[in-house]
Motif scaffolding. Sequence first.
Motif, short mmCIF file in Angstrom:
data_model
loop_
_atom_site.label_atom_id
_atom_site.label_comp_id
_atom_site.label_asym_id
_atom_site.label_seq_id
_atom_site.Cartn_x
_atom_site.Cartn_y
_atom_site.Cartn_z
N HIS A 1 9.27 4.38 4.21
CA HIS A 1 8.07 3.71 3.92
C HIS A 1 6.60 4.15 4.13
O HIS A 1 6.28 4.00 5.19
N GLY A 2 6.41 5.01 3.47
CA GLY A 2 4.81 5.79 3.01
C GLY A 2 4.92 6.58 1.86
O GLY A 2 5.43 7.12 1.33
N GLN A 3 3.37 8.02 2.23
CA GLN A 3 3.57 8.32 0.84
C GLN A 3 3.25 9.91 1.95
O GLN A 3 3.71 10.81 2.79
N ALA A 4 4.68 10.50 0.84
CA ALA A 4 5.80 11.75 1.01
C ALA A 4 4.57 12.76 1.69
O ALA A 4 3.37 12.73 0.67
N HIS B 1 10.29 4.99 -0.41
CA HIS B 1 12.03 5.68 -0.68
C HIS B 1 12.67 6.94 0.57
O HIS B 1 12.64 6.59 1.28
N ARG C 1 2.21 12.45 4.03
CA ARG C 1 1.28 12.02 5.04
C ARG C 1 1.87 10.91 5.72
O ARG C 1 2.80 11.09 5.94
N GLN D 1 4.14 8.20 7.26
CA GLN D 1 5.73 7.49 7.21
C GLN D 1 5.91 6.75 7.66
O GLN D 1 5.96 6.69 9.26
N ARG E 1 1.20 -1.45 -0.08
CA ARG E 1 0.38 -0.07 -0.26
C ARG E 1 1.20 1.39 0.13
O ARG E 1 0.31 2.70 -0.04
N TYR E 2 1.94 1.00 0.52
CA TYR E 2 3.03 2.80 0.46
C TYR E 2 4.43 2.47 -0.30
O TYR E 2 5.09 1.25 -0.31
N PRO E 3 4.71 3.42 -1.16
CA PRO E 3 6.41 3.14 -1.25
C PRO E 3 7.29 3.22 -0.17
O PRO E 3 6.68 4.09 0.64
#
Length: 211
Positions: free
Chosen positions: A118-121, A110, A123, A125, A106-108
């Motif tokens: 691990h999560g959406q920048a 980066h 939002r 993480q 569900r999460y990228p």
Amino acid sequence: MTAGGSASQWGQEQREAARRGLWRRVLAVLGLSPAARRADARAAACDAGAVGEQRTAQLLRPLEAAGWTVLHDRAIPGARRANADHVLISPGARPFLVDSKLWSVRYPVHAAGGTLWHGQAGRKQADRSQSVRSVLYETGLVGQALGVPVQPVIAVHNASVADGGFMVQGVPVVPAGRLVEVLLGNDWPRNWVAAAALARRARVVLPPYLG
């Protein structure tokens, strides 16, 4: 021990310890044991880790046919509970330590500011800095045991990895599907004599991890 074996074993031990004794078992069955819930959460994480290691082991099998030495779930001299997921010696006598991660799709994944996320920048993480610290710690100890520098690699299953792979604090973080490609691309010219000698040493100083 096979890939992921110690992680599965440790998870099962956590479950059993939280249910040792009749009263603990009763509370766990009734869903009234916080200790059992915590143990189950830790065990679930161990199970996920074991699956990631098993998937990585499958991906690495072609390298063995190409002359690489691939060792799974190895003890690390000087480390208390840490183990090396996968230690590889290439035909060029270059050692790698691959750390498997099975993270939510569900999460990228980066990096930003030298930190692994691990999560959406912008939002919620998860800060995965501990994963980087752990693999660097393990790599340092493995390098001391082998007497040569070791290259760490974090291989991520499920979650997407930004840019198809990136570096954070000197550690390549790659999608598991690109792991073999990255390893082959970072080998040295073949030196079978040195590779064989290093592989023999690795088997001796990094025995199977028994927990």
